[in-house]
Design a protein around this motif. Structure first.
Motif, PDB file in Angstrom:
ATOM      1  N   LEU A   1       0.818  -1.205   0.000  1.00 33.73           N
ATOM      2  CA  LEU A   1       0.000   0.000   0.000  1.00 33.73           C
ATOM      3  C   LEU A   1       0.856   1.262   0.000  1.00 33.73           C
ATOM      4  CD1 LEU A   1      -2.894  -0.992   2.444  1.00 33.73           C
ATOM      5  CD2 LEU A   1      -3.049  -0.609  -0.028  1.00 33.73           C
TER       6      LEU A   1
ATOM      7  N   GLY B   1      -4.648  -1.917  -3.723  1.00 29.34           N
ATOM      8  CA  GLY B   1      -5.527  -2.398  -2.661  1.00 29.34           C
ATOM      9  C   GLY B   1      -6.121  -3.748  -3.009  1.00 29.34           C
ATOM     10  N   PHE B   2      -6.459  -3.937  -4.279  1.00 29.83           N
ATOM     11  CA  PHE B   2      -6.993  -5.221  -4.741  1.00 29.83           C
ATOM     12  C   PHE B   2      -5.928  -6.309  -4.656  1.00 29.83           C
ATOM     13  CE2 PHE B   2      -8.357  -8.321  -7.948  1.00 29.83           C
ATOM     14  CZ  PHE B   2      -9.695  -8.464  -7.617  1.00 29.83           C
TER      15      PHE B   2
ATOM     16  N   TYR C   1      -6.140   1.890  -5.973  1.00 29.81           N
ATOM     17  CA  TYR C   1      -7.196   0.876  -5.816  1.00 29.81           C
ATOM     18  C   TYR C   1      -6.730  -0.473  -6.357  1.00 29.81           C
ATOM     19  CZ  TYR C   1     -10.066   4.999  -4.987  1.00 29.81           C
ATOM     20  OH  TYR C   1     -10.573   6.164  -4.488  1.00 29.81           O
TER      21      TYR C   1
ATOM     22  N   ARG D   1     -13.194   6.042   0.739  1.00 26.17           N
ATOM     23  CA  ARG D   1     -12.609   5.774  -0.585  1.00 26.17           C
ATOM     24  C   ARG D   1     -11.112   5.565  -0.554  1.00 26.17           C
ATOM     25  NH1 ARG D   1     -18.123   6.578  -0.851  1.00 26.17           N
ATOM     26  NH2 ARG D   1     -18.843   6.937  -2.968  1.00 26.17           N
TER      27      ARG D   1
ATOM     28  N   ALA E   1      -8.371  -0.441   4.410  1.00 22.79           N
ATOM     29  CA  ALA E   1      -7.682  -1.731   4.385  1.00 22.79           C
ATOM     30  C   ALA E   1      -7.042  -2.024   5.736  1.00 22.79           C
ATOM     31  CB  ALA E   1      -6.620  -1.751   3.286  1.00 22.79           C
TER      32      ALA E   1
ATOM     33  N   ARG F   1     -14.513  -4.065  -2.117  1.00 18.26           N
ATOM     34  CA  ARG F   1     -14.440  -2.612  -1.997  1.00 18.26           C
ATOM     35  C   ARG F   1     -13.522  -2.023  -3.056  1.00 18.26           C
ATOM     36  NH1 ARG F   1     -15.240   0.045   2.743  1.00 18.26           N
ATOM     37  NH2 ARG F   1     -14.788   1.862   1.463  1.00 18.26           N
ATOM     38  N   CYS F   2     -12.350  -2.610  -3.209  1.00 20.28           N
ATOM     39  CA  CYS F   2     -11.376  -2.088  -4.171  1.00 20.28           C
ATOM     40  C   CYS F   2     -11.847  -2.286  -5.605  1.00 20.28           C
ATOM     41  CB  CYS F   2     -10.016  -2.754  -3.960  1.00 20.28           C
ATOM     42  SG  CYS F   2      -9.206  -2.293  -2.417  1.00 20.28           S
ATOM     43  N   TYR F   3     -12.528  -3.400  -5.882  1.00 16.93           N
ATOM     44  CA  TYR F   3     -13.041  -3.661  -7.221  1.00 16.93           C
ATOM     45  C   TYR F   3     -14.047  -2.585  -7.633  1.00 16.93           C
ATOM     46  CZ  TYR F   3     -15.818  -5.852 -10.911  1.00 16.93           C
ATOM     47  OH  TYR F   3     -16.500  -6.090 -12.075  1.00 16.93           O
TER      48      TYR F   3
ATOM     49  N   PRO G   1      -8.100   3.216   0.362  1.00 17.75           N
ATOM     50  CA  PRO G   1      -7.739   1.861   0.799  1.00 17.75           C
ATOM     51  C   PRO G   1      -6.617   1.836   1.825  1.00 17.75           C
ATOM     52  CG  PRO G   1      -6.936   2.265  -1.421  1.00 17.75           C
ATOM     53  CD  PRO G   1      -7.836   3.413  -1.062  1.00 17.75           C
TER      54      PRO G   1
ATOM     55  N   MET H   1     -12.063   0.738  -8.237  1.00  8.91           N
ATOM     56  CA  MET H   1     -11.181   0.771  -9.401  1.00  8.91           C
ATOM     57  C   MET H   1     -11.951   0.695 -10.720  1.00  8.91           C
ATOM     58  SD  MET H   1      -9.511  -3.052  -9.065  1.00  8.91           S
ATOM     59  CE  MET H   1      -8.291  -2.844 -10.356  1.00  8.91           C
TER      60      MET H   1
END
Length: 346
Positions: free
Chosen positions: A53, A80-81, A77, A156, A162, A214-216, A158, A219
Protein backbone atom coordinates in the motif's frame (compact mmCIF):
# COMPACT_ATOMS: atom_id res chain seq x y z
CA UNK A 1 -8.08 12.78 4.45
CA UNK A 2 -4.52 13.88 3.79
CA UNK A 3 -1.86 11.64 2.32
CA UNK A 4 0.27 12.36 5.40
CA UNK A 5 -2.43 10.99 7.71
CA UNK A 6 -2.88 7.90 5.55
CA UNK A 7 0.88 7.27 5.48
CA UNK A 8 1.04 7.65 9.26
CA UNK A 9 -1.70 5.02 9.60
CA UNK A 10 0.23 2.62 7.36
CA UNK A 11 3.55 3.07 9.15
CA UNK A 12 1.87 2.46 12.51
CA UNK A 13 0.36 -0.79 11.21
CA UNK A 14 3.63 -1.81 9.51
CA UNK A 15 5.68 -1.40 12.69
CA UNK A 16 3.16 -3.31 14.80
CA UNK A 17 2.76 -6.21 12.36
CA UNK A 18 6.49 -6.66 11.71
CA UNK A 19 7.28 -6.99 15.40
CA UNK A 20 4.29 -9.22 16.07
CA UNK A 21 5.15 -11.55 13.15
CA UNK A 22 8.65 -12.18 14.55
CA UNK A 23 7.29 -12.87 18.03
CA UNK A 24 4.60 -15.23 16.73
CA UNK A 25 6.99 -17.30 14.63
CA UNK A 26 9.36 -17.61 17.58
CA UNK A 27 6.46 -18.74 19.75
CA UNK A 28 5.28 -21.23 17.14
CA UNK A 29 8.77 -22.72 16.79
CA UNK A 30 9.17 -23.02 20.56
CA UNK A 31 5.74 -24.48 21.36
CA UNK A 32 4.80 -26.28 18.12
CA UNK A 33 1.40 -24.54 17.95
CA UNK A 34 -0.30 -24.60 14.56
CA UNK A 35 -2.57 -21.71 15.50
CA UNK A 36 0.44 -19.60 16.47
CA UNK A 37 2.15 -20.43 13.17
CA UNK A 38 -1.00 -19.34 11.31
CA UNK A 39 -1.05 -16.11 13.29
CA UNK A 40 2.60 -15.56 12.36
CA UNK A 41 1.71 -15.99 8.69
CA UNK A 42 -1.22 -13.62 9.21
CA UNK A 43 1.04 -10.88 10.63
CA UNK A 44 3.69 -11.49 7.96
CA UNK A 45 1.12 -11.08 5.19
CA UNK A 46 -0.26 -7.94 6.85
CA UNK A 47 3.27 -6.52 6.95
CA UNK A 48 3.64 -7.20 3.24
CA UNK A 49 0.26 -5.59 2.63
CA UNK A 50 1.34 -2.35 4.27
CA UNK A 51 4.50 -2.32 2.13
CA UNK A 52 2.37 -2.79 -1.01
CA UNK A 53 0.00 0.00 0.00
CA UNK A 54 2.90 2.37 0.66
CA UNK A 55 4.24 1.54 -2.80
CA UNK A 56 0.72 2.06 -4.17
CA UNK A 57 0.54 5.51 -2.60
CA UNK A 58 3.81 6.47 -4.26
CA UNK A 59 2.71 5.02 -7.61
CA UNK A 60 -0.67 6.79 -7.45
CA UNK A 61 0.88 10.15 -6.55
CA UNK A 62 2.55 10.54 -9.95
CA UNK A 63 1.42 13.77 -11.67
CA UNK A 64 -0.91 13.69 -14.64
CA UNK A 65 0.66 13.43 -18.10
CA UNK A 66 -0.41 13.02 -21.70
CA UNK A 67 -1.08 9.28 -21.36
CA UNK A 68 -2.95 9.68 -18.04
CA UNK A 69 -4.59 13.14 -18.17
CA UNK A 70 -6.52 12.53 -14.93
CA UNK A 71 -3.50 11.27 -13.04
CA UNK A 72 -2.63 7.86 -11.62
CA UNK A 73 -4.87 7.87 -8.55
CA UNK A 74 -6.80 4.78 -9.62
CA UNK A 75 -3.64 2.70 -9.28
CA UNK A 76 -3.97 2.87 -5.51
CA UNK A 77 -7.20 0.88 -5.82
CA UNK A 78 -5.38 -1.68 -7.94
CA UNK A 79 -2.77 -2.14 -5.23
CA UNK A 80 -5.53 -2.40 -2.66
CA UNK A 81 -6.99 -5.22 -4.74
CA UNK A 82 -3.58 -6.91 -4.89
CA UNK A 83 -3.41 -6.66 -1.10
CA UNK A 84 -6.78 -8.37 -0.80
CA UNK A 85 -5.67 -11.20 -3.05
CA UNK A 86 -2.44 -11.54 -1.06
CA UNK A 87 -4.43 -11.90 2.17
CA UNK A 88 -6.63 -14.53 0.56
CA UNK A 89 -3.96 -16.53 -1.28
CA UNK A 90 -1.13 -16.38 1.25
CA UNK A 91 -2.86 -15.83 4.55
CA UNK A 92 -6.11 -17.74 4.32
CA UNK A 93 -4.81 -20.58 2.17
CA UNK A 94 -1.74 -21.31 4.26
CA UNK A 95 -3.61 -21.01 7.56
CA UNK A 96 -6.31 -23.43 6.47
CA UNK A 97 -3.73 -25.89 5.10
CA UNK A 98 -1.68 -25.68 8.30
CA UNK A 99 -4.79 -26.25 10.37
CA UNK A 100 -5.88 -29.25 8.31
CA UNK A 101 -2.46 -30.83 8.77
CA UNK A 102 -2.64 -30.34 12.53
CA UNK A 103 -6.17 -31.81 12.69
CA UNK A 104 -5.00 -34.87 10.75
CA UNK A 105 -1.82 -35.23 12.83
CA UNK A 106 -2.42 -33.56 16.21
CA UNK A 107 0.53 -32.92 18.50
CA UNK A 108 0.43 -31.54 22.05
CA UNK A 109 1.39 -27.89 22.59
CA UNK A 110 4.51 -27.41 24.67
CA UNK A 111 4.82 -24.44 27.08
CA UNK A 112 1.48 -22.96 26.05
CA UNK A 113 2.04 -20.00 28.42
CA UNK A 114 4.60 -18.64 25.95
CA UNK A 115 1.89 -18.41 23.28
CA UNK A 116 -0.52 -16.79 25.73
CA UNK A 117 2.00 -14.07 26.60
CA UNK A 118 2.79 -13.40 22.93
CA UNK A 119 -0.90 -13.28 22.01
CA UNK A 120 -1.73 -10.84 24.81
CA UNK A 121 1.13 -8.53 23.77
CA UNK A 122 0.02 -8.84 20.13
CA UNK A 123 -3.55 -7.87 21.09
CA UNK A 124 -2.22 -4.69 22.71
CA UNK A 125 -0.08 -3.81 19.68
CA UNK A 126 -2.78 -4.61 17.12
CA UNK A 127 -5.29 -2.67 19.20
CA UNK A 128 -2.96 0.35 19.20
CA UNK A 129 -2.55 0.14 15.42
CA UNK A 130 -6.32 -0.11 14.96
CA UNK A 131 -6.79 2.88 17.27
CA UNK A 132 -4.53 4.99 15.00
CA UNK A 133 -6.60 4.05 11.94
CA UNK A 134 -9.89 4.67 13.76
CA UNK A 135 -8.63 8.08 14.88
CA UNK A 136 -8.27 9.05 11.22
CA UNK A 137 -11.74 7.68 10.47
CA UNK A 138 -13.21 9.57 13.44
CA UNK A 139 -11.76 12.81 12.12
CA UNK A 140 -13.29 12.12 8.71
CA UNK A 141 -16.64 11.18 10.28
CA UNK A 142 -16.72 14.44 12.21
CA UNK A 143 -16.00 16.45 9.08
CA UNK A 144 -18.77 14.73 7.16
CA UNK A 145 -21.21 14.54 10.10
CA UNK A 146 -21.53 10.76 9.75
CA UNK A 147 -21.25 7.81 12.10
CA UNK A 148 -18.05 5.78 12.36
CA UNK A 149 -19.46 2.66 10.69
CA UNK A 150 -21.00 4.66 7.86
CA UNK A 151 -17.73 6.50 7.29
CA UNK A 152 -15.76 3.24 7.11
CA UNK A 153 -18.33 1.77 4.73
CA UNK A 154 -18.16 4.79 2.41
CA UNK A 155 -14.43 5.51 2.75
CA UNK A 156 -12.61 5.77 -0.58
CA UNK A 157 -9.04 5.47 0.71
CA UNK A 158 -7.74 1.86 0.80
CA UNK A 159 -4.75 2.92 2.90
CA UNK A 160 -7.25 3.58 5.67
CA UNK A 161 -10.09 1.10 5.27
CA UNK A 162 -7.68 -1.73 4.38
CA UNK A 163 -5.85 -1.16 7.67
CA UNK A 164 -9.17 -1.08 9.56
CA UNK A 165 -10.22 -4.35 7.91
CA UNK A 166 -6.85 -6.01 8.49
CA UNK A 167 -6.43 -4.96 12.10
CA UNK A 168 -10.01 -5.93 12.96
CA UNK A 169 -9.41 -9.35 11.41
CA UNK A 170 -6.08 -9.57 13.23
CA UNK A 171 -7.73 -8.96 16.61
CA UNK A 172 -10.42 -11.51 15.79
CA UNK A 173 -7.72 -14.03 14.87
CA UNK A 174 -5.76 -13.31 18.04
CA UNK A 175 -8.76 -13.87 20.28
CA UNK A 176 -9.59 -17.04 18.35
CA UNK A 177 -6.01 -18.28 18.81
CA UNK A 178 -6.07 -17.42 22.52
CA UNK A 179 -9.32 -19.33 23.06
CA UNK A 180 -8.32 -22.25 20.81
CA UNK A 181 -4.91 -22.79 22.40
CA UNK A 182 -6.41 -22.50 25.86
CA UNK A 183 -9.09 -25.10 25.14
CA UNK A 184 -6.59 -27.40 23.43
CA UNK A 185 -4.45 -27.43 26.59
CA UNK A 186 -7.22 -27.48 29.19
CA UNK A 187 -9.21 -30.23 27.45
CA UNK A 188 -6.09 -32.09 26.30
CA UNK A 189 -7.38 -32.03 22.71
CA UNK A 190 -4.46 -30.99 20.42
CA UNK A 191 -6.74 -31.18 17.39
CA UNK A 192 -8.47 -28.01 18.61
CA UNK A 193 -5.25 -26.17 17.82
CA UNK A 194 -5.66 -27.20 14.18
CA UNK A 195 -9.33 -26.22 14.08
CA UNK A 196 -8.36 -22.84 15.49
CA UNK A 197 -5.90 -22.40 12.63
CA UNK A 198 -8.67 -23.20 10.15
CA UNK A 199 -10.94 -20.64 11.86
CA UNK A 200 -8.19 -18.02 11.49
CA UNK A 201 -7.95 -18.89 7.80
CA UNK A 202 -11.71 -18.40 7.39
CA UNK A 203 -11.47 -14.98 9.09
CA UNK A 204 -8.68 -14.02 6.68
CA UNK A 205 -10.67 -15.23 3.66
CA UNK A 206 -13.75 -13.25 4.67
CA UNK A 207 -11.63 -10.13 5.21
CA UNK A 208 -9.89 -10.58 1.86
CA UNK A 209 -13.14 -10.97 -0.05
CA UNK A 210 -14.66 -7.91 1.64
CA UNK A 211 -11.56 -5.84 0.89
CA UNK A 212 -11.38 -7.09 -2.71
CA UNK A 213 -15.00 -6.15 -3.28
CA UNK A 214 -14.44 -2.61 -2.00
CA UNK A 215 -11.38 -2.09 -4.17
CA UNK A 216 -13.04 -3.66 -7.22
CA UNK A 217 -15.94 -1.21 -7.01
CA UNK A 218 -13.58 1.75 -6.62
CA UNK A 219 -11.18 0.77 -9.40
CA UNK A 220 -14.06 0.39 -11.88
CA UNK A 221 -15.27 3.97 -11.50
CA UNK A 222 -17.38 4.50 -8.38
CA UNK A 223 -19.24 7.77 -7.92
CA UNK A 224 -18.19 10.17 -5.22
CA UNK A 225 -20.02 10.78 -1.97
CA UNK A 226 -23.70 11.51 -2.80
CA UNK A 227 -23.43 14.55 -0.53
CA UNK A 228 -21.26 16.21 -3.20
CA UNK A 229 -23.96 15.84 -5.85
CA UNK A 230 -26.71 16.93 -3.47
CA UNK A 231 -24.79 20.03 -2.43
CA UNK A 232 -23.88 20.87 -6.02
CA UNK A 233 -27.52 20.63 -7.09
CA UNK A 234 -28.43 22.88 -4.17
CA UNK A 235 -25.86 25.49 -5.22
CA UNK A 236 -26.91 25.36 -8.88
CA UNK A 237 -30.57 25.56 -7.89
CA UNK A 238 -29.99 29.03 -6.44
CA UNK A 239 -28.45 30.37 -9.67
CA UNK A 240 -31.16 32.33 -11.49
CA UNK A 241 -29.87 31.95 -15.09
CA UNK A 242 -30.01 28.14 -14.71
CA UNK A 243 -33.45 26.80 -15.56
CA UNK A 244 -32.69 23.13 -15.05
CA UNK A 245 -29.84 20.93 -13.86
CA UNK A 246 -29.95 18.14 -16.43
CA UNK A 247 -27.40 15.83 -14.91
CA UNK A 248 -24.60 15.61 -12.36
CA UNK A 249 -22.03 12.83 -12.60
CA UNK A 250 -19.07 12.22 -10.34
CA UNK A 251 -16.21 9.74 -10.30
CA UNK A 252 -13.27 9.01 -8.03
CA UNK A 253 -9.84 9.00 -9.68
CA UNK A 254 -8.25 8.37 -6.30
CA UNK A 255 -9.08 8.86 -2.61
CA UNK A 256 -8.76 12.65 -2.88
CA UNK A 257 -9.31 13.14 -6.60
CA UNK A 258 -12.94 13.62 -7.69
CA UNK A 259 -14.12 14.55 -11.18
CA UNK A 260 -17.47 16.35 -11.47
CA UNK A 261 -19.41 16.65 -14.74
CA UNK A 262 -22.52 18.85 -14.93
CA UNK A 263 -25.03 19.49 -17.68
CA UNK A 264 -27.21 22.54 -17.01
CA UNK A 265 -29.86 24.36 -19.04
CA UNK A 266 -29.23 28.12 -18.90
CA UNK A 267 -31.76 30.81 -19.84
CA UNK A 268 -31.50 31.37 -23.60
CA UNK A 269 -30.30 35.00 -23.47
CA UNK A 270 -27.57 34.37 -20.88
CA UNK A 271 -24.29 35.92 -22.00
CA UNK A 272 -21.18 33.77 -22.28
CA UNK A 273 -19.37 35.98 -19.77
CA UNK A 274 -22.17 35.47 -17.25
CA UNK A 275 -21.99 31.70 -17.72
CA UNK A 276 -18.23 31.74 -17.13
CA UNK A 277 -18.63 33.78 -13.94
CA UNK A 278 -21.36 31.45 -12.66
CA UNK A 279 -19.24 28.39 -13.38
CA UNK A 280 -16.27 29.87 -11.50
CA UNK A 281 -18.43 30.75 -8.49
CA UNK A 282 -19.99 27.28 -8.42
CA UNK A 283 -16.57 25.63 -8.59
CA UNK A 284 -15.27 27.74 -5.71
CA UNK A 285 -18.35 26.99 -3.62
CA UNK A 286 -18.31 23.20 -4.06
CA UNK A 287 -14.54 22.93 -3.63
CA UNK A 288 -14.59 24.96 -0.42
CA UNK A 289 -16.83 22.30 1.17
CA UNK A 290 -15.32 19.29 -0.59
CA UNK A 291 -11.55 19.72 -1.16
CA UNK A 292 -11.36 16.34 -2.87
CA UNK A 293 -13.18 17.83 -5.89
CA UNK A 294 -10.24 18.67 -8.14
CA UNK A 295 -11.87 19.09 -11.55
CA UNK A 296 -15.30 20.52 -12.42
CA UNK A 297 -16.67 20.59 -15.95
CA UNK A 298 -19.99 22.38 -16.52
CA UNK A 299 -21.68 22.21 -19.91
CA UNK A 300 -24.46 24.57 -20.94
CA UNK A 301 -26.98 22.41 -22.76
CA UNK A 302 -30.75 22.49 -23.23
CA UNK A 303 -32.72 19.85 -21.37
CA UNK A 304 -34.30 18.65 -24.62
CA UNK A 305 -30.92 18.25 -26.33
CA UNK A 306 -29.49 16.55 -23.26
CA UNK A 307 -32.28 13.97 -23.37
CA UNK A 308 -31.61 13.32 -27.03
CA UNK A 309 -27.88 12.96 -26.46
CA UNK A 310 -28.44 10.33 -23.74
CA UNK A 311 -30.90 8.44 -25.90
CA UNK A 312 -28.41 8.47 -28.79
CA UNK A 313 -25.89 6.57 -26.67
CA UNK A 314 -28.50 4.21 -25.27
CA UNK A 315 -28.83 5.67 -21.75
CA UNK A 316 -32.02 6.47 -19.92
CA UNK A 317 -32.36 10.19 -19.16
CA UNK A 318 -32.34 11.05 -15.49
CA UNK A 319 -35.67 11.93 -13.95
CA UNK A 320 -36.22 15.69 -14.16
CA UNK A 321 -37.05 17.70 -11.10
CA UNK A 322 -40.00 19.36 -12.91
CA UNK A 323 -42.03 17.19 -15.24
CA UNK A 324 -43.54 20.16 -17.11
CA UNK A 325 -40.20 20.68 -18.88
CA UNK A 326 -40.94 17.83 -21.24
CA UNK A 327 -43.98 19.68 -22.58
CA UNK A 328 -42.20 23.04 -22.69
CA UNK A 329 -39.54 21.71 -25.07
CA UNK A 330 -41.78 19.93 -27.56
CA UNK A 331 -42.58 23.04 -29.64
CA UNK A 332 -39.38 24.97 -29.02
CA UNK A 333 -36.14 24.89 -30.93
CA UNK A 334 -33.32 24.44 -28.41
CA UNK A 335 -29.76 23.96 -29.52
CA UNK A 336 -26.75 22.94 -27.53
CA UNK A 337 -24.54 25.73 -26.28
CA UNK A 338 -21.23 24.02 -25.38
CA UNK A 339 -19.88 26.80 -23.18
CA UNK A 340 -17.57 25.00 -20.76
CA UNK A 341 -15.38 26.26 -17.96
CA UNK A 342 -12.88 23.82 -16.45
CA UNK A 343 -10.49 24.10 -13.58
CA UNK A 344 -7.62 21.98 -12.39
CA UNK A 345 -5.92 22.22 -9.00
CA UNK A 346 -2.32 21.19 -8.76
Amino acid sequence: MSAHASRHTLFAALAANAGIAIAKFCGAAYTGSSAMASEGIHSLVDTGNQVLLLFGMKDASRPADASHPFGYGLRLYFWGFVVAMAVFALGAGVAIYEGAEKVAHPEPIESAWVNVVILLIAILLEGSSLAVALRQVRSEAKRRALGMMETIRQHRDPTVFAVVYEETAALAGLFAALIGIGLAVLLDMPALDGWTSIAIGVILAFTALSLARRCYVLMTGQAADPAIEDRLREILGRVRPIEQVNEVRTMHFGPSEVLVLVSADFVDDTLAGTVERIVSDVEDGIREEFPEVRRVYIEAQSTHRHREALEDIGEEPDALERDDYAEDFEDTDHTSRPITQSTRIN
